[in-house]
Scaffold this active site. Structure first.
Site, mmCIF file in Angstrom:
data_model
loop_
_atom_site.group_PDB
_atom_site.id
_atom_site.type_symbol
_atom_site.label_atom_id
_atom_site.label_comp_id
_atom_site.label_asym_id
_atom_site.label_seq_id
_atom_site.Cartn_x
_atom_site.Cartn_y
_atom_site.Cartn_z
ATOM 1 N N GLY A 1 -68.904 7.574 -4.118
ATOM 2 C CA GLY A 1 -68.470 7.443 -2.318
ATOM 3 C C GLY A 1 -68.136 6.593 -2.105
ATOM 4 O O GLY A 1 -67.984 6.772 -0.305
ATOM 5 N N HIS A 2 -67.602 5.099 -2.191
ATOM 6 C CA HIS A 2 -68.262 4.529 -0.885
ATOM 7 C C HIS A 2 -67.280 4.218 -0.789
ATOM 8 O O HIS A 2 -66.791 3.029 0.319
ATOM 9 C CB HIS A 2 -68.219 3.229 -1.930
ATOM 10 N N TYR B 1 -65.710 25.063 0.122
ATOM 11 C CA TYR B 1 -66.255 24.147 0.179
ATOM 12 C C TYR B 1 -68.091 23.520 0.098
ATOM 13 O O TYR B 1 -68.200 23.219 0.417
ATOM 14 C CB TYR B 1 -65.101 23.623 0.897
ATOM 15 N N LYS C 1 -71.916 22.668 -1.357
ATOM 16 C CA LYS C 1 -72.676 22.214 -0.808
ATOM 17 C C LYS C 1 -74.780 22.758 -1.126
ATOM 18 O O LYS C 1 -75.143 21.933 -0.405
ATOM 19 C CB LYS C 1 -72.124 21.968 0.174
ATOM 20 N N ASN D 1 -72.475 16.769 10.719
ATOM 21 C CA ASN D 1 -71.847 17.987 11.254
ATOM 22 C C ASN D 1 -70.297 16.723 11.719
ATOM 23 O O ASN D 1 -70.788 15.986 12.633
ATOM 24 C CB ASN D 1 -72.286 18.308 12.395
ATOM 25 N N ASN D 2 -69.293 17.274 11.597
ATOM 26 C CA ASN D 2 -67.814 16.617 11.531
ATOM 27 C C ASN D 2 -67.696 15.550 12.074
ATOM 28 O O ASN D 2 -68.041 14.875 13.364
ATOM 29 C CB ASN D 2 -67.671 17.445 13.578
ATOM 30 N N HIS E 1 -57.911 16.830 8.835
ATOM 31 C CA HIS E 1 -59.665 17.039 9.406
ATOM 32 C C HIS E 1 -58.959 16.349 10.973
ATOM 33 O O HIS E 1 -58.240 16.001 11.290
ATOM 34 C CB HIS E 1 -60.956 16.261 9.300
ATOM 35 N N TRP F 1 -52.896 23.408 17.058
ATOM 36 C CA TRP F 1 -53.554 25.063 16.103
ATOM 37 C C TRP F 1 -54.172 25.374 17.215
ATOM 38 O O TRP F 1 -55.304 24.410 16.909
ATOM 39 C CB TRP F 1 -54.088 24.821 14.809
ATOM 40 N N ARG G 1 -66.852 22.282 19.604
ATOM 41 C CA ARG G 1 -66.773 20.985 18.704
ATOM 42 C C ARG G 1 -68.586 19.668 18.364
ATOM 43 O O ARG G 1 -67.618 19.188 19.666
ATOM 44 C CB ARG G 1 -65.601 20.780 17.299
#
Length: 339
Positions: free
Chosen positions: A31-32, A158, A162, A186-187, A201, A224, A231
């Protein structure tokens, strides 16, 4: 942006070289090209690692068991950082739950199995997510809250793969002695967010939306939800520092939370992005749309006890992100898709 100093190298419990003292060893970074993976790649390069291997999906399909086994047998990496997977916002996972479940499960099972069977891997780090925690978990959320209840509706497609990844790392450690560790950030936000607009996102979606409204002279931008959700955002560069630290100093069975500890409401975030972009119109809140989880603040005391502290302030990170957007160095796929 603040500089990210290198942590001091440690020595393994068995007397072997630590990760930071083993910079010529082969590191497979799956995932580089993703947001977090590219941040880890930049960090490793800056630290002097000389043999970091990253392959595109065209070069190595991690959902194909035979291809993954062949790669590990041929390359024999000493370290593995598994940051690959199918990602997206709430809309994306809800629209394609089968893809999110099967692709992420296959990647995890294939990489873990191949890493064990090839016989060269000394340590593996799996990237989980804060979405694994129950929707009603006490705040701030500690690692012990895992499996105390179901994840938030819509997030489960998702989150469940995980959770499986966390438990698989624990199983490989318990039964087979593999040094498999897990980080749960997180986020995250940062450069290289190639998501289509409808499933993006929140931060890249807001940047794109406000920028386009500014360019078009639109009088308002719809966002939305109520905007009252809290967050916690962590910059990918800070998360990359945490990953390097964990690879060097941590060998526990329990996953480790990685969060900045700084909360903002989505309304505050939207106002910050609006100011950074320079949009002068109004923000309209579409309360007919779901808010999602109202709060998810991580207890990252375990990570901080290892000496990690986030350095990038949210407003600074947003400014840098928007500068990159304007330069065309990020979101390239998104922009070309939407033309």
């Amino acid at each position: 942006m603040p500089s990210h100093e290198a942590p001091h190298a440690a020595t393994g419990n068995d007397g072997s070289s630590s990760f930071l003292a083993d910079k010529s060893a082969k590191v497979f970074l799956a995932g580089h090209k993703g947001m977090l993976g590219s941040a880890v790649h930049r960090r490793l390069t800056a630290l002097g690692f000389t043999n970091v291997v990253g392959l595109s999906r065209a070069e190595l399909d991690l959902t194909c068991e035979a291809a993954v086994r062949k790669f590990f047998d041929a390359e024999g990496p000493r370290y593995v950082i598994l940051a690959a997977g199918k990602v997206g916002g709430l809309h994306a996972s809800s629209a394609a739950p089968v893809d999110f479940m099967t692709e992420n499960l296959r990647i995890t099972t294939n990489v873990l199995a191949a890493a064990r069977l090839c016989g060269t891997v000394r340590k593996l780090l799996f990237l989980a997510t804060s979405a694994v925690y129950p929707v009603d978990a006490p705040q701030p959320i500690s690692e012990s809250a895992l499996l105390a209840g179901p994840p938030a509706p819509g997030n489960e497609w998702y989150a469940i793969p995980k959770i499986v990844g966390i438990k698989m790392c624990q199983a490989y450690r318990a039964e087979l002695g593999m040094d498999a560790i897990v980080a749960a950030p997180n986020n995250l936000y940062g450069p290289r967010e190639p998501f289509p607009s409808e499933s993006s996102h929140v931060i890249p979606a807001l940047i794109r939306r406000f920028h386009r409204a500014k360019a078009a002279g639109a009088p308002e931008v719809a966002v939305w939800g109520s905007g009252l959700q809290l967050r916690e955002f962590t910059h990918a560069d800070d998360a990359a520092d945490a990953i390097v630290l964990l690879m060097d100093r941590y060998s526990g069975a329990e996953h480790v939370n990685v969060g900045s500890g700084r909360e903002v409401t989505v309304r505050e975030l939207a106002e910050m992005v609006r100011e950074v972009v320079g949009y002068q119109g109004r923000v309209v809140w579409d309360t007919s749309r779901p808010d999602g989880v109202m709060r998810r603040l991580l207890d990252s005391s375990k990570m901080r006890a290892m000496g990690w502290e986030p350095k990038v302030e949210l407003r600074d990170g947003l400014k840098k992100l928007y500068e990159g957007y304007l330069l065309g160095s990020i979101f390239t796929n998104v922009e070309s898709t939407n033309r």
